[in-house]
Design a protein around this motif. Structure first.
Motif, PDB file in Angstrom:
ATOM      1  N   ASP A  41       0.831  -1.208   0.000  1.00 44.95           N
ATOM      2  CA  ASP A  41       0.000   0.000   0.000  1.00 44.95           C
ATOM      3  C   ASP A  41       0.864   1.256   0.000  1.00 44.95           C
ATOM      4  O   ASP A  41       0.552   2.242  -0.672  1.00 44.95           O
ATOM      5  CB  ASP A  41      -0.927  -0.017   1.214  1.00 44.95           C
ATOM      6  N   ASP A  42       1.965   1.218   0.761  1.00 44.84           N
ATOM      7  CA  ASP A  42       2.888   2.350   0.812  1.00 44.84           C
ATOM      8  C   ASP A  42       3.444   2.648  -0.575  1.00 44.84           C
ATOM      9  O   ASP A  42       3.714   3.804  -0.917  1.00 44.84           O
ATOM     10  CB  ASP A  42       4.028   2.021   1.784  1.00 44.84           C
ATOM     11  N   ALA A  43       3.594   1.601  -1.376  1.00 45.69           N
ATOM     12  CA  ALA A  43       4.098   1.766  -2.738  1.00 45.69           C
ATOM     13  C   ALA A  43       3.020   2.188  -3.731  1.00 45.69           C
ATOM     14  O   ALA A  43       3.317   2.446  -4.904  1.00 45.69           O
ATOM     15  CB  ALA A  43       4.734   0.459  -3.212  1.00 45.69           C
ATOM     16  N   GLY A  44       1.766   2.244  -3.265  1.00 43.53           N
ATOM     17  CA  GLY A  44       0.675   2.584  -4.161  1.00 43.53           C
ATOM     18  C   GLY A  44       0.309   1.457  -5.098  1.00 43.53           C
ATOM     19  O   GLY A  44      -0.222   1.693  -6.187  1.00 43.53           O
ATOM     20  N   LEU A  45       0.557   0.225  -4.666  1.00 38.23           N
ATOM     21  CA  LEU A  45       0.293  -0.945  -5.494  1.00 38.23           C
ATOM     22  C   LEU A  45      -0.796  -1.811  -4.883  1.00 38.23           C
ATOM     23  O   LEU A  45      -1.284  -1.543  -3.788  1.00 38.23           O
ATOM     24  CB  LEU A  45       1.576  -1.772  -5.629  1.00 38.23           C
ATOM     25  N   LYS A  46      -1.171  -2.862  -5.598  1.00 41.42           N
ATOM     26  CA  LYS A  46      -2.077  -3.899  -5.101  1.00 41.42           C
ATOM     27  C   LYS A  46      -1.275  -5.187  -4.930  1.00 41.42           C
ATOM     28  O   LYS A  46      -0.260  -5.395  -5.595  1.00 41.42           O
ATOM     29  CB  LYS A  46      -3.231  -4.124  -6.082  1.00 41.42           C
ATOM     30  N   LEU A  47      -1.751  -6.050  -4.061  1.00 40.63           N
ATOM     31  CA  LEU A  47      -1.064  -7.324  -3.869  1.00 40.63           C
ATOM     32  C   LEU A  47      -0.955  -8.103  -5.172  1.00 40.63           C
ATOM     33  O   LEU A  47       0.032  -8.814  -5.406  1.00 40.63           O
ATOM     34  CB  LEU A  47      -1.790  -8.170  -2.816  1.00 40.63           C
ATOM     35  N   SER A  48      -1.928  -7.956  -6.037  1.00 38.15           N
ATOM     36  CA  SER A  48      -1.902  -8.664  -7.320  1.00 38.15           C
ATOM     37  C   SER A  48      -0.783  -8.175  -8.236  1.00 38.15           C
ATOM     38  O   SER A  48      -0.435  -8.843  -9.211  1.00 38.15           O
ATOM     39  CB  SER A  48      -3.249  -8.523  -8.027  1.00 38.15           C
ATOM     40  N   ASP A  49      -0.185  -7.010  -7.917  1.00 34.36           N
ATOM     41  CA  ASP A  49       0.943  -6.514  -8.707  1.00 34.36           C
ATOM     42  C   ASP A  49       2.236  -7.252  -8.383  1.00 34.36           C
ATOM     43  O   ASP A  49       3.172  -7.244  -9.190  1.00 34.36           O
ATOM     44  CB  ASP A  49       1.162  -5.021  -8.441  1.00 34.36           C
ATOM     45  N   ILE A  50       2.286  -7.865  -7.203  1.00 31.25           N
ATOM     46  CA  ILE A  50       3.511  -8.522  -6.749  1.00 31.25           C
ATOM     47  C   ILE A  50       3.692  -9.846  -7.472  1.00 31.25           C
ATOM     48  O   ILE A  50       2.858 -10.740  -7.384  1.00 31.25           O
ATOM     49  CB  ILE A  50       3.469  -8.752  -5.225  1.00 31.25           C
ATOM     50  N   ASP A  51       4.804  -9.972  -8.186  1.00 29.62           N
ATOM     51  CA  ASP A  51       5.080 -11.241  -8.876  1.00 29.62           C
ATOM     52  C   ASP A  51       6.389 -11.875  -8.424  1.00 29.62           C
ATOM     53  O   ASP A  51       6.817 -12.891  -8.981  1.00 29.62           O
ATOM     54  CB  ASP A  51       5.053 -11.070 -10.395  1.00 29.62           C
ATOM     55  N   GLY A  52       7.021 -11.298  -7.414  1.00 30.01           N
ATOM     56  CA  GLY A  52       8.201 -11.883  -6.809  1.00 30.01           C
ATOM     57  C   GLY A  52       8.093 -11.817  -5.301  1.00 30.01           C
ATOM     58  O   GLY A  52       7.910 -10.726  -4.740  1.00 30.01           O
ATOM     59  N   LEU A  53       8.159 -12.956  -4.622  1.00 31.39           N
ATOM     60  CA  LEU A  53       8.019 -13.018  -3.161  1.00 31.39           C
ATOM     61  C   LEU A  53       9.291 -13.559  -2.538  1.00 31.39           C
ATOM     62  O   LEU A  53       9.771 -14.634  -2.911  1.00 31.39           O
ATOM     63  CB  LEU A  53       6.858 -13.932  -2.767  1.00 31.39           C
ATOM     64  N   PHE A  54       9.821 -12.822  -1.580  1.00 29.98           N
ATOM     65  CA  PHE A  54      11.019 -13.224  -0.854  1.00 29.98           C
ATOM     66  C   PHE A  54      10.691 -13.136   0.633  1.00 29.98           C
ATOM     67  O   PHE A  54      10.314 -12.072   1.130  1.00 29.98           O
ATOM     68  CB  PHE A  54      12.184 -12.291  -1.183  1.00 29.98           C
ATOM     69  N   ILE A  55      10.852 -14.251   1.350  1.00 27.69           N
ATOM     70  CA  ILE A  55      10.418 -14.283   2.743  1.00 27.69           C
ATOM     71  C   ILE A  55      11.147 -15.378   3.512  1.00 27.69           C
ATOM     72  O   ILE A  55      11.516 -16.412   2.946  1.00 27.69           O
ATOM     73  CB  ILE A  55       8.885 -14.500   2.851  1.00 27.69           C
ATOM     74  N   GLY A  72      -3.254 -14.921  -1.656  1.00 28.79           N
ATOM     75  CA  GLY A  72      -4.113 -15.275  -2.775  1.00 28.79           C
ATOM     76  C   GLY A  72      -3.568 -14.823  -4.103  1.00 28.79           C
ATOM     77  O   GLY A  72      -4.318 -14.467  -5.016  1.00 28.79           O
ATOM     78  N   ILE A  73      -2.228 -14.847  -4.245  1.00 29.24           N
ATOM     79  CA  ILE A  73      -1.612 -14.414  -5.496  1.00 29.24           C
ATOM     80  C   ILE A  73      -0.792 -15.561  -6.078  1.00 29.24           C
ATOM     81  O   ILE A  73      -0.500 -16.543  -5.395  1.00 29.24           O
ATOM     82  CB  ILE A  73      -0.715 -13.172  -5.298  1.00 29.24           C
ATOM     83  N   HIS A  74      -0.431 -15.428  -7.359  1.00 31.78           N
ATOM     84  CA  HIS A  74       0.312 -16.464  -8.066  1.00 31.78           C
ATOM     85  C   HIS A  74       1.616 -15.866  -8.596  1.00 31.78           C
ATOM     86  O   HIS A  74       1.715 -15.523  -9.784  1.00 31.78           O
ATOM     87  CB  HIS A  74      -0.519 -17.028  -9.215  1.00 31.78           C
ATOM     88  N   PRO A  75       2.627 -15.726  -7.760  1.00 30.20           N
ATOM     89  CA  PRO A  75       3.866 -15.070  -8.192  1.00 30.20           C
ATOM     90  C   PRO A  75       4.657 -15.909  -9.190  1.00 30.20           C
ATOM     91  O   PRO A  75       4.548 -17.137  -9.227  1.00 30.20           O
ATOM     92  CB  PRO A  75       4.646 -14.916  -6.880  1.00 30.20           C
ATOM     93  N   LYS A  76       5.469 -15.219  -9.983  1.00 30.33           N
ATOM     94  CA  LYS A  76       6.353 -15.906 -10.927  1.00 30.33           C
ATOM     95  C   LYS A  76       7.568 -16.495 -10.209  1.00 30.33           C
ATOM     96  O   LYS A  76       8.189 -17.425 -10.713  1.00 30.33           O
ATOM     97  CB  LYS A  76       6.840 -14.922 -11.994  1.00 30.33           C
ATOM     98  N   MET A  77       7.875 -15.933  -9.051  1.00 29.03           N
ATOM     99  CA  MET A  77       9.086 -16.337  -8.351  1.00 29.03           C
ATOM    100  C   MET A  77       8.869 -16.252  -6.848  1.00 29.03           C
ATOM    101  O   MET A  77       8.288 -15.284  -6.351  1.00 29.03           O
ATOM    102  CB  MET A  77      10.251 -15.410  -8.746  1.00 29.03           C
ATOM    103  N   THR A  78       9.303 -17.293  -6.130  1.00 29.57           N
ATOM    104  CA  THR A  78       9.350 -17.223  -4.666  1.00 29.57           C
ATOM    105  C   THR A  78      10.738 -17.650  -4.222  1.00 29.57           C
ATOM    106  O   THR A  78      11.393 -18.464  -4.872  1.00 29.57           O
ATOM    107  CB  THR A  78       8.315 -18.150  -3.994  1.00 29.57           C
TER     108      THR A  78
END
Length: 384
Positions: A41-55, A72-78
Motif C-alpha cells: 500500500d505504501d508503494a501505491g500498489l495492489k497485492l496482485s501486482d507482486i510477482d516476486g516473493l522473498f520471505i 491469494g496471489i500467483h507469483p512468478k518467483m518465490t
C-alpha cells in the motif's frame, strides 16, 4: 555486464513495519502478511501486482509458498532461502538481479515473528553443531562473547566501550515512538546487568520481541511512477566465511569486510560518503566489528570510536537510528529492519530521529554466528 552496471537499476518503493514489541494473538505469518500488505500500500500498489516473493519465517521452511497462498496471489518467483538475519539483504540482492533481468516487475520482501508472545525466548533455526555442541556453548551469545573477548585481548577494547553501543542505541530509541525499550540507560546501568556470557551482559544482548517488516522493490523505470520518492539500490553484496564460530580464522574480522568492499565498489562510493548507517546489532560487539570491517574506522579502533559519542544522536556517524536490535526490536531475525529504517531516513520520514539532509545510507545484515554478512547501499534519486 559487470556489478557496477546494476547500480541504481532498481529502487525501493514501499516499506513498512508492524507489531514491533508485543503483538499478542498474531502468528508469524499474520505479522509478515500485515507488514507486506502495508508495504504494498505504501508503494501505491495492489497485492496482485507482486510477482516476486522473498520471505523467511522462523517456523516455516516453505514460507514462500505459504505467503503466496495467504495473499491469494500467483507469483512468478518465490524465494525463502535462509542465511539467518542477513537473509533479507541477500533477498534484495537477488531481487535486484531478477528485476533487472525482466523476470519479475515487483518484488516483496517480508518477515514476521511472534517470538516474544509465542515462545517468550530467542528461537534459533540453526541446528546444533556436532563439533561445537560437546562443549555446550550457550549459543548464540557464547559465540559472540568469544569474538568480544578476542577483540578486548587484541585491541584493548573494554566492557565500558561495548556498553556505549547499547547506550547510543537507547538514545536513538528514545526518539522512536515505535521502539520497544525506552528510558534512560547509562554505561553503568549496562555493566550492572547480569553477565550472560563473559564479557557480554544482558544489556549487551538484543531484545526478544515480536515484529514484522517488509519492503517493495521494482525497476527504476517503474519506480518513477511510485506513490513516494523511490530509494535507489546502489550496491548490494553478500559473503559467507563459515557457519561455526570455531572456523572463523580471526575472531575480530568478519565477512562484512568482503561484502562491504564489493557493495561500495558497485555503488562507486566510500564509507566517507555515507550519511546514516543501519547495522545488525544482535550484540554490542557486532556494531564495533561491522564499523571496522565496513571501513568506518580502522580495525581495533571501534571501541574508542563508539565510546566517543560518534554513533549516537548528534554524533558524526548516525548508527542504528531506530534504536536497533538492542532497543527498537529484535524478533528473531532483524536484518530487514535495517533496510526499512534506511529507506525511512532517505525519505525524510523518521520524525525526531531524522538525519537532516541524508542522501546515502548503508544497511547491513548478519546471520548465524558472524557467519553470513550482507551489505546494501541506498541513495535518493539524485545520487544515481
Amino acid at each position: 555486464m559487470s556489478a557496477k552496471d546494476l547500480r541504481g537499476r532498481t529502487a525501493f518503493v514501499g516499506a513498512a513495519t508492524f507489531g514491533c514489541g508485543e503483538a499478542p494473538g498474531y502468528t508469524a505469518i499474520e505479522l509478515a502478511a500485515e507488514a507486506g500488505r502495508r508495504a504494498v500500500d505504501d508503494a501505491g500498489l495492489k497485492l496482485s501486482d507482486i510477482d516476486g516473493l522473498f520471505i523467511c519465517l522462523p517456523n516455516d521452511f516453505l514460507s514462500g509458498l505459504t505467503i503466496a497462498e495467504y495473499f491469494g496471489i500467483h507469483p512468478k518467483m518465490t524465494n525463502n532461502s535462509r542465511t539467518g538475519g542477513s537473509a533479507f539483504l541477500t533477498h534484495a540482492e537477488w531481487a535486484m538481479l531478477a528485476l533487472d533481468a525482466g523476470l519479475i516487475d515487483y518484488a516483496l520482501i517480508c518477515y514476521g515473528s511472534n517470538q516474544r508472545t509465542g515462545a517468550g525466548k530467542l528461537v534459533s533455526a540453526q541446528a546444533p553443531s556436532p563439533f561445537e555442541f560437546p562443549y555446550r556453548p550457550n549459543n548464540p551469545v557464547a559465540s559472540y562473547a568469544l569474538a568480544a573477548s578476542r577483540h578486548m585481548h587484541q585491541y584493548g577494547t573494554t566492557s565500558e566501550q561495548l556498553a556505549s553501543v547499547a547506550v547510543a542505541a537507547r538514545q536513538w530509541a528514545n526518539l522512536n515512538p515505535e521502539a520497544f525499550k525506552q528510558g534512560s540507560l547509562s554505561v553503568e546501568d549496562v555493566l550492572a546487568t547480569r553477565l550472560v556470557a563473559d564479557p557480554l551482559h544482558v544489556a549487551d544482548c538484543c531484545l526478544v520481541t515480536d515484529g514484522a517488516a517488509a519492503v517493495v522493490l521494482t525497476r527504476a523505470d517503474r519506480a518513477k511512477d511510485a506513490r513516494k520518492t523511490p530509494v535507489s539500490l546502489l550496491g548490494a553484496a553478500s559473503a559467507t566465511w563459515h557457519t561455526e564460530i570455531a572456523q572463523l580464522a580471526d575472531l575480530t574480522i568478519t565477512a562484512a569486510r568482503e561484502s562491504g568492499e564489493r557493495a561500495f565498489a558497485q555503488a562507486g562510493l566510500t564509507p566517507k560518503d555515507i550519511d546514516v548507517v543501519e547495522l545488525y546489532d544482535a550484540f554490542t560487539i557486532n556494531t564495533i566489528l561491522f564499523l571496522e570491517d565496513l571501513g568506518f574506522c580502522p580495525k581495533g579502533e571501534g571501541g574508542r570510536f563508539v565510546s566517543s559519542g560518534a554513533i549516537g544522536p548528534g554524533g558524526s556517524l548516525p548508527v542504528n537510528t531506530n534504536g536497533g536490535g538492542l532497543s527498537f526490536c529484535h524478533p528473531g531475525m532483524y536484518g530487514l529492519f535495517t533496510l526499512v529504517e534506511a529507506i525511512r531516513q532517505l525519505r525524510g520520514e523518521a520524525g525526531e530521529r531524522q538525519i537532516a539532509g541524508a542522501k546515502l545510507a548503508l544497511a547491513h545484515g548478519n546471520g548465524g554466528t558472524l557467519s553470513s554478512q550482507a551489505t546494501c547501499i541506498l541513495g535518493v534519486p539524485e545520487t544515481v
